[in-house]
Write an enzyme that holds these catalytic residues in place. Structure first.
Site, mmCIF file in Angstrom:
data_model
loop_
_atom_site.group_PDB
_atom_site.id
_atom_site.type_symbol
_atom_site.label_atom_id
_atom_site.label_comp_id
_atom_site.label_asym_id
_atom_site.label_seq_id
_atom_site.Cartn_x
_atom_site.Cartn_y
_atom_site.Cartn_z
ATOM 1 N N GLY A 19 7.120 6.621 5.020
ATOM 2 C CA GLY A 19 5.870 7.011 5.678
ATOM 3 C C GLY A 19 5.397 8.425 5.395
ATOM 4 O O GLY A 19 4.596 8.972 6.154
ATOM 5 N N MET A 97 5.197 -2.579 0.946
ATOM 6 C CA MET A 97 5.916 -3.205 -0.166
ATOM 7 C C MET A 97 5.807 -4.729 -0.225
ATOM 8 O O MET A 97 6.597 -5.381 -0.909
ATOM 9 C CB MET A 97 7.390 -2.777 -0.143
ATOM 10 C CG MET A 97 7.591 -1.288 -0.404
ATOM 11 S SD MET A 97 6.727 -0.659 -1.878
ATOM 12 C CE MET A 97 7.729 -1.424 -3.160
ATOM 13 N N LEU A 100 0.179 -8.934 -1.351
ATOM 14 C CA LEU A 100 -0.785 -9.548 -0.438
ATOM 15 C C LEU A 100 -1.515 -10.708 -1.113
ATOM 16 O O LEU A 100 -1.827 -10.647 -2.307
ATOM 17 C CB LEU A 100 -1.790 -8.486 0.024
ATOM 18 C CG LEU A 100 -1.136 -7.347 0.815
ATOM 19 C CD1 LEU A 100 -2.040 -6.116 0.854
ATOM 20 C CD2 LEU A 100 -0.791 -7.803 2.228
ATOM 21 N N HIS A 116 -0.204 4.110 -5.949
ATOM 22 C CA HIS A 116 0.792 3.511 -6.833
ATOM 23 C C HIS A 116 1.322 4.586 -7.783
ATOM 24 O O HIS A 116 0.533 5.278 -8.436
ATOM 25 C CB HIS A 116 0.158 2.364 -7.625
ATOM 26 C CG HIS A 116 1.120 1.726 -8.566
ATOM 27 N ND1 HIS A 116 2.105 0.860 -8.152
ATOM 28 C CD2 HIS A 116 1.284 1.855 -9.899
ATOM 29 C CE1 HIS A 116 2.819 0.475 -9.204
ATOM 30 N NE2 HIS A 116 2.333 1.070 -10.260
ATOM 31 N N THR A 148 -7.397 -5.097 -5.036
ATOM 32 C CA THR A 148 -7.999 -6.414 -5.240
ATOM 33 C C THR A 148 -6.848 -7.413 -5.364
ATOM 34 O O THR A 148 -5.680 -7.036 -5.305
ATOM 35 C CB THR A 148 -8.862 -6.453 -6.514
ATOM 36 O OG1 THR A 148 -8.012 -6.199 -7.628
ATOM 37 C CG2 THR A 148 -9.982 -5.423 -6.463
ATOM 38 N N ASP A 152 -2.034 -4.149 -8.329
ATOM 39 C CA ASP A 152 -2.258 -2.829 -8.933
ATOM 40 C C ASP A 152 -3.373 -2.871 -9.976
ATOM 41 O O ASP A 152 -3.368 -2.065 -10.914
ATOM 42 C CB ASP A 152 -0.958 -2.274 -9.551
ATOM 43 C CG ASP A 152 0.125 -2.059 -8.505
ATOM 44 O OD1 ASP A 152 -0.208 -1.676 -7.382
ATOM 45 O OD2 ASP A 152 1.298 -2.308 -8.823
ATOM 46 N N GLU A 181 1.176 12.966 -4.528
ATOM 47 C CA GLU A 181 0.678 11.874 -3.674
ATOM 48 C C GLU A 181 0.086 12.435 -2.393
ATOM 49 O O GLU A 181 -0.973 11.998 -1.939
ATOM 50 C CB GLU A 181 1.816 10.902 -3.315
ATOM 51 C CG GLU A 181 2.343 10.145 -4.514
ATOM 52 C CD GLU A 181 3.380 9.094 -4.158
ATOM 53 O OE1 GLU A 181 3.743 8.972 -2.959
ATOM 54 O OE2 GLU A 181 3.832 8.386 -5.067
HETATM 55 N N1 NHR Z 1 -1.331 -6.913 -3.128
HETATM 56 C C1 NHR Z 1 -2.344 -7.182 -3.956
HETATM 57 N N2 NHR Z 1 -2.858 -8.425 -3.921
HETATM 58 N N3 NHR Z 1 -2.869 -6.280 -4.805
HETATM 59 C C2 NHR Z 1 -2.334 -5.052 -4.861
HETATM 60 O O1 NHR Z 1 -2.856 -4.170 -5.711
HETATM 61 C C3 NHR Z 1 -1.248 -4.703 -4.022
HETATM 62 C C4 NHR Z 1 -0.773 -5.682 -3.149
HETATM 63 C C5 NHR Z 1 0.315 -5.425 -2.303
HETATM 64 C C6 NHR Z 1 0.945 -4.205 -2.350
HETATM 65 C C7 NHR Z 1 1.309 -2.003 -3.346
HETATM 66 C C8 NHR Z 1 2.240 -2.116 -4.529
HETATM 67 C C9 NHR Z 1 2.268 -1.027 -5.525
HETATM 68 O O2 NHR Z 1 1.544 -0.045 -5.413
HETATM 69 C C10 NHR Z 1 0.503 -3.243 -3.235
HETATM 70 C C11 NHR Z 1 -0.602 -3.457 -4.068
HETATM 71 C C12 NHR Z 1 5.090 -4.284 -3.581
HETATM 72 C C13 NHR Z 1 5.308 -5.059 -4.708
HETATM 73 C C14 NHR Z 1 6.379 -6.105 -4.736
HETATM 74 O O3 NHR Z 1 6.759 -6.592 -5.781
HETATM 75 C C15 NHR Z 1 4.470 -4.858 -5.795
HETATM 76 C C16 NHR Z 1 3.463 -3.899 -5.732
HETATM 77 C C17 NHR Z 1 3.268 -3.139 -4.581
HETATM 78 C C18 NHR Z 1 4.094 -3.329 -3.521
HETATM 79 N N4 NHR Z 1 6.887 -6.530 -3.544
HETATM 80 C C19 NHR Z 1 7.900 -7.554 -3.353
HETATM 81 C C20 NHR Z 1 7.271 -8.857 -2.803
HETATM 82 O O4 NHR Z 1 7.861 -9.913 -3.057
HETATM 83 C C21 NHR Z 1 8.933 -7.115 -2.349
HETATM 84 C C22 NHR Z 1 9.620 -5.847 -2.733
HETATM 85 C C23 NHR Z 1 10.395 -5.210 -1.570
HETATM 86 O O5 NHR Z 1 10.297 -5.693 -0.425
HETATM 87 O O6 NHR Z 1 11.028 -4.172 -1.821
HETATM 88 O O7 NHR Z 1 6.235 -8.788 -2.107
HETATM 89 O O8 NHR Z 1 3.049 -1.106 -6.504
HETATM 90 C C1 GAR Z 2 5.323 6.356 -2.642
HETATM 91 O O1 GAR Z 2 5.944 7.138 -3.622
HETATM 92 C C2 GAR Z 2 4.418 5.349 -3.279
HETATM 93 O O2 GAR Z 2 3.825 5.828 -4.445
HETATM 94 C C3 GAR Z 2 5.361 4.239 -3.581
HETATM 95 O O3 GAR Z 2 6.251 4.201 -2.504
HETATM 96 C C4 GAR Z 2 6.380 5.491 -1.960
HETATM 97 C C5 GAR Z 2 6.166 5.430 -0.479
HETATM 98 O O4 GAR Z 2 6.524 6.640 0.098
HETATM 99 N N1 GAR Z 2 4.683 3.003 -3.696
HETATM 100 C C6 GAR Z 2 5.160 2.011 -4.416
HETATM 101 O O5 GAR Z 2 6.156 2.110 -5.082
HETATM 102 C C7 GAR Z 2 4.363 0.759 -4.338
HETATM 103 N N2 GAR Z 2 4.999 -0.233 -5.137
HETATM 104 P P1 GAR Z 2 6.189 6.946 1.611
HETATM 105 O O6 GAR Z 2 6.656 5.757 2.420
HETATM 106 O O7 GAR Z 2 6.981 8.177 1.915
HETATM 107 O O8 GAR Z 2 4.709 7.163 1.699
#
Ligand code: NHR
Ligand code: GAR
Length: 220
Positions: A19, A97, A100, A116, A148, A152, A181
């Site tokens: 966070g 994480m 969506l 990201h 969207t 990413d 960030e």
């Molecule tokens: N959803 C959509 N549709 N589009 C994006 O651009 C999204 C999203 C959801 C999250 C953040 C993200 C990133 O910045 C984000 C962007 C989690 C995963 C992932 O693989 C991928 C990208 C991002 C966040 N998550 C696994 C899953 O099965 C779980 C991983 C875990 O719990 O540690 O959802 O990169």
């Molecule tokens: C941040 O470094 C962000 O860029 C990354 O997780 C960290 C969250 O930190 N996001 C991802 O890796 C998305 N896949 P925070 O919980 O301290 O804000």
């Protein structure tokens, strides 16, 4: 004229972990650098450290544990309802994480930002720092983008660019990137809350001008 409390844009922040980005945005609101209200912080992980930080700042928190839902669809619909209860103008993913569903991203499209840790469109998905190192890149960075359906893949708003040093490893890079960030995410949120940053038809606009695909670039 100063807008009254009730008229301020309402921000909902979704977290899964530490966070620190949530905290940077909440502090910018608290310090009045951003004229908005934090409507609430929602975590999909009951033990996220960010929840403790949010409560220490006196913010409203909610938990929605994804492991209690049978499918992504059911989780996302419950999450939409929980967010809607907070009447947001902007939804911010800050280390959230869970991928969506399209139903979710379409519902909030144009009002949904993510940070990201890569220079998108490079390195979508996870493990970005190690992938930039393994590729021998000379630069790396972090991007705030509109979310969207495509992971990413939504239009970029702003990115911070850092040189990769010979002695770098993934942990050192991650630490330098986190400093950036906490600078660029509050900037993007401020622009959005001022009505300066928007998304139309898969493009990001700042002050009515379409941004380049990279978004605004800050180089250090
Ligand atoms: N959803 C959509 N549709 N589009 C994006 O651009 C999204 C999203 C959801 C999250 C953040 C993200 C990133 O910045 C984000 C962007 C989690 C995963 C992932 O693989 C991928 C990208 C991002 C966040 N998550 C696994 C899953 O099965 C779980 C991983 C875990 O719990 O540690 O959802 O990169
Ligand atoms: C941040 O470094 C962000 O860029 C990354 O997780 C960290 C969250 O930190 N996001 C991802 O890796 C998305 N896949 P925070 O919980 O301290 O804000």
């Amino acid at each position: 004229m100063q807008a009254s409390e009730a008229e301020k844009p309402r921000i909902v922040i979704l977290i899964s972990g530490n966070g620190s980005n949530m905290q940077a945005i909440a502090e910018a609101v608290h310090n009045k650098e951003i004229d908005a209200e934090i409507a609430g912080i929602i975590s999909n992980r009951p033990l996220a450290e960010g929840l403790t930080k949010a409560q220490a700042m006196g913010l409203h928190t909610d938990i929605i544990d994804h492991t209690l839902y049978a499918s992504r669809d059911e989780f996302d619909h419950a999450l939409i309802r929980m967010i809607e209860d907070l009447k947001p103008d902007l939804v911010v993913l800050a280390g959230f994480m869970r991928i969506l569903t399209a139903d979710f991203t379409r519902y909030f499209e144009g009002n949904l930002l993510n940070i990201h840790p890569s220079l998108l469109p490079k390195y979508q998905g996870l493990n970005t720092h190690q992938r930039a190192l393994d590729a021998g890149d000379s630069e790396h960075g972090v991007t705030v983008h509109f979310v969207t359906e495509e992971l990413d893949g939504g239009p970029n708003a702003i990115q911070a660019i850092l040189p990769i040093l010979d002695i770098d490893n993934a942990k050192a890079l991650q630490q330098r990137i986190q400093v950036q960030e906490h600078i660029i995410y509050p900037i993007a949120v401020k622009w959005f809350c001022e009505g300066r940053l928007s998304m139309e038809g898969q493009h990001a606009f700042l002050d009515g001008q379409e941004l380049p695909a990279s978004g605004v670039q800050l180089r250090s």
